[in-house]
Write a protein that holds these residues in place. Structure first.
Motif, PDB file in Angstrom:
ATOM      1  N   LYS A  12       0.821  -1.205   0.000  1.00 36.51           N
ATOM      2  CA  LYS A  12       0.000   0.000   0.000  1.00 36.51           C
ATOM      3  C   LYS A  12       0.857   1.259   0.000  1.00 36.51           C
ATOM      4  CE  LYS A  12      -4.402   1.413   1.959  1.00 36.51           C
ATOM      5  NZ  LYS A  12      -5.422   1.115   2.971  1.00 36.51           N
ATOM      6  N   ARG A  13       1.987   1.224   0.748  1.00 37.03           N
ATOM      7  CA  ARG A  13       2.801   2.445   0.846  1.00 37.03           C
ATOM      8  C   ARG A  13       3.453   2.813  -0.487  1.00 37.03           C
ATOM      9  NH1 ARG A  13       8.510   1.697   2.381  1.00 37.03           N
ATOM     10  NH2 ARG A  13       9.030  -0.512   2.383  1.00 37.03           N
ATOM     11  N   PHE A  14       3.583   1.844  -1.394  1.00 39.47           N
ATOM     12  CA  PHE A  14       4.115   2.128  -2.731  1.00 39.47           C
ATOM     13  C   PHE A  14       2.997   2.355  -3.745  1.00 39.47           C
ATOM     14  CE2 PHE A  14       8.116  -0.521  -1.621  1.00 39.47           C
ATOM     15  CZ  PHE A  14       8.744   0.600  -1.084  1.00 39.47           C
ATOM     16  N   GLY A  15       1.758   2.287  -3.284  1.00 36.89           N
ATOM     17  CA  GLY A  15       0.621   2.470  -4.195  1.00 36.89           C
ATOM     18  C   GLY A  15       0.551   1.410  -5.273  1.00 36.89           C
ATOM     19  N   VAL A 109       7.613   5.322 -20.005  1.00 39.20           N
ATOM     20  CA  VAL A 109       6.382   4.552 -19.807  1.00 39.20           C
ATOM     21  C   VAL A 109       6.224   4.294 -18.315  1.00 39.20           C
ATOM     22  CG1 VAL A 109       5.183   2.391 -20.354  1.00 39.20           C
ATOM     23  CG2 VAL A 109       6.770   3.394 -22.023  1.00 39.20           C
ATOM     24  N   GLY A 110       4.997   4.313 -17.816  1.00 38.82           N
ATOM     25  CA  GLY A 110       4.839   4.002 -16.402  1.00 38.82           C
ATOM     26  C   GLY A 110       3.393   3.832 -15.971  1.00 38.82           C
ATOM     27  N   ASN A 111       3.179   2.905 -15.046  1.00 44.76           N
ATOM     28  CA  ASN A 111       1.910   2.771 -14.332  1.00 44.76           C
ATOM     29  C   ASN A 111       2.149   3.484 -13.005  1.00 44.76           C
ATOM     30  OD1 ASN A 111      -0.396   2.005 -12.954  1.00 44.76           O
ATOM     31  ND2 ASN A 111       0.110  -0.167 -12.875  1.00 44.76           N
ATOM     32  N   LEU A 112       1.728   4.750 -12.927  1.00 50.77           N
ATOM     33  CA  LEU A 112       2.145   5.601 -11.815  1.00 50.77           C
ATOM     34  C   LEU A 112       1.147   5.601 -10.659  1.00 50.77           C
ATOM     35  CD1 LEU A 112       3.452   8.775 -13.701  1.00 50.77           C
ATOM     36  CD2 LEU A 112       4.663   6.642 -13.202  1.00 50.77           C
ATOM     37  N   PRO A 113       1.631   5.376  -9.429  1.00 48.96           N
ATOM     38  CA  PRO A 113       0.760   5.515  -8.263  1.00 48.96           C
ATOM     39  C   PRO A 113       0.259   6.949  -8.145  1.00 48.96           C
ATOM     40  CG  PRO A 113       2.864   4.499  -7.662  1.00 48.96           C
ATOM     41  CD  PRO A 113       2.998   5.010  -9.061  1.00 48.96           C
ATOM     42  N   TYR A 114      -0.956   7.099  -7.624  1.00 52.00           N
ATOM     43  CA  TYR A 114      -1.584   8.422  -7.534  1.00 52.00           C
ATOM     44  C   TYR A 114      -0.727   9.416  -6.761  1.00 52.00           C
ATOM     45  CZ  TYR A 114      -5.072  11.996  -6.497  1.00 52.00           C
ATOM     46  OH  TYR A 114      -5.735  13.185  -6.389  1.00 52.00           O
ATOM     47  N   ASN A 115      -0.065   8.936  -5.680  1.00 52.31           N
ATOM     48  CA  ASN A 115       0.643   9.877  -4.804  1.00 52.31           C
ATOM     49  C   ASN A 115       1.897  10.483  -5.428  1.00 52.31           C
ATOM     50  OD1 ASN A 115       1.823   7.294  -4.662  1.00 52.31           O
ATOM     51  ND2 ASN A 115       2.715   7.706  -2.670  1.00 52.31           N
ATOM     52  N   ILE A 116       2.419   9.877  -6.511  1.00 51.85           N
ATOM     53  CA  ILE A 116       3.612  10.473  -7.142  1.00 51.85           C
ATOM     54  C   ILE A 116       3.344  10.978  -8.554  1.00 51.85           C
ATOM     55  CG2 ILE A 116       5.132   8.951  -5.801  1.00 51.85           C
ATOM     56  CD1 ILE A 116       5.869   7.709  -8.656  1.00 51.85           C
ATOM     57  N   SER A 117       2.139  10.762  -9.084  1.00 53.55           N
ATOM     58  CA  SER A 117       1.914  11.050 -10.503  1.00 53.55           C
ATOM     59  C   SER A 117       2.134  12.514 -10.857  1.00 53.55           C
ATOM     60  CB  SER A 117       0.516  10.598 -10.931  1.00 53.55           C
ATOM     61  OG  SER A 117      -0.491  11.225 -10.168  1.00 53.55           O
ATOM     62  N   PHE A 122       5.613  16.730 -13.387  1.00 54.22           N
ATOM     63  CA  PHE A 122       6.302  18.030 -13.339  1.00 54.22           C
ATOM     64  C   PHE A 122       7.821  17.846 -13.494  1.00 54.22           C
ATOM     65  CE2 PHE A 122       2.420  20.001 -11.469  1.00 54.22           C
ATOM     66  CZ  PHE A 122       2.389  21.142 -12.258  1.00 54.22           C
ATOM     67  N   LYS A 123       8.365  16.832 -12.852  1.00 58.05           N
ATOM     68  CA  LYS A 123       9.808  16.568 -12.952  1.00 58.05           C
ATOM     69  C   LYS A 123      10.206  16.262 -14.403  1.00 58.05           C
ATOM     70  CE  LYS A 123      13.345  13.232 -11.422  1.00 58.05           C
ATOM     71  NZ  LYS A 123      14.370  14.066 -10.797  1.00 58.05           N
ATOM     72  N   LEU A 124       9.401  15.455 -15.084  1.00 57.85           N
ATOM     73  CA  LEU A 124       9.721  15.091 -16.459  1.00 57.85           C
ATOM     74  C   LEU A 124       9.498  16.250 -17.430  1.00 57.85           C
ATOM     75  CD1 LEU A 124       8.329  11.470 -16.310  1.00 57.85           C
ATOM     76  CD2 LEU A 124      10.687  12.078 -16.895  1.00 57.85           C
ATOM     77  N   LEU A 125       8.546  17.129 -17.120  1.00 53.99           N
ATOM     78  CA  LEU A 125       8.359  18.319 -17.958  1.00 53.99           C
ATOM     79  C   LEU A 125       9.601  19.209 -17.913  1.00 53.99           C
ATOM     80  CD1 LEU A 125       4.647  19.294 -17.174  1.00 53.99           C
ATOM     81  CD2 LEU A 125       5.523  18.176 -19.244  1.00 53.99           C
TER      82      LEU A 125
END
Length: 267
Positions: A12-15, A109-117, A122-125
């Motif tokens: 859960k902590r990694f989403g 490419v990524g299946n991103l957890p909500y808490n880091i999306s 922003f980091k990749l932009l």
């Protein structure tokens, strides 16, 4: 072709929600269309559901996985790909420029957890110059924000910053039953493609980012209230922007116009 994932309890902590639906996996890989020579990087490969398809197409892949317990399984699963590289790291702290040589661009490419999306986007932009495209599986409401238009409840800082740098395409939705464990929300696939030539050009990115952030500091208040410390109502009117408007009614072009006027008057 997909390998059977190794047993692993989702954390859960990694989403963690692991994609299991082979139809969705194949559709996503087709949308990405990896080919040999691509500089692919996958964020959060998990148990390798998408990884196999990416490697079959590109033959080379860097993956960034935070959960160290998943790394041995990935190494075993893809041991026969000499150009499969695992970085056990936090994507939010990772140096993406370290993966490219001059002239190369990443396909992310990524299946991103909500808490880091949002922070990760922003980091990749910020390194959009080394990114050819990005394909993300996100919570559906985040994709709606990325692809939204002015005068909608979703239009905000994320929409404006993403659309300043990238063309945004909402590709398709992914239902909760495609995952184990099943999330409580719907997901969607989005493609972000950085522009070679941006439709609207800010003179100073720091000023532009600051204007957008401050404008949405209090969504229910007017531009006059939110921007009063950096631009006057008279200055806004001179730019044909009514200061009584709310931040979600302004277009990307109008935010660039505001920022450029401030850049020109800065000492």
């Amino acid at each position: 072709m997909t390998h059977a994932p190794t047993p692993h309890r989702a954390r859960k902590r990694f989403g963690q929600n692991f994609l299991r639906d082979t139809g969705i996996i194949d559709r996503l890989v087709r949308a990405i269309h990896p080919v040999e020579g691509d500089r692919l990087v996958e964020i959060g490969p998990g148990q390798g559901a998408i990884t196999q398809g990416l490697l079959d197409g590109a033959q080379a892949l860097d993956v960034i996985e935070l959960d160290r317990d998943l790394v041995p399984g990935l190494r075993t699963q893809f041991f026969n790909y000499p150009e499969f590289r695992i970085h056990q790291a936090d994507a939010l702290a990772f140096d993406f420029r370290s993966l490219v040589s001059p002239g190369e661009q990443l396909r992310v490419v990524g299946n991103l957890p909500y808490n880091i999306s949002t922070p990760l986007i922003f980091k990749l932009l910020e390194v959009n110059d080394i990114v050819r495209d990005m394909h993300f599986m996100l919570q559906k409401e985040v994709v709606a924000r990325l692809a939204s238009q002015p005068n909608s409840g979703q239009w905000g800082r994320l929409s404006i910053m993403a659309q300043y740098f990238c063309r945004v395409d909402h590709l398709f939705d992914v239902p909760p039953e495609a995952f184990v464990p099943r999330p409580k929300v719907d997901s969607a696939i989005v493609r972000l493609t950085p522009y070679a030539t941006r439709p609207h050009q800010a003179h100073d990115m720091t000023v532009f980012a600051s204007v957008v952030k401050q404008a949405f500091s209090q969504r229910r208040k007017t531009l006059r209230n939110n921007l009063k410390t950096i631009i006057s109502a008279e200055q806004m009117e001179a730019l044909s922007i009514n200061p009584t408007r709310r931040p979600e009614t302004l277009s990307l072009e109008e935010y660039v116009r505001l920022a450029n006027a401030l850049s020109e008057t800065a000492p």
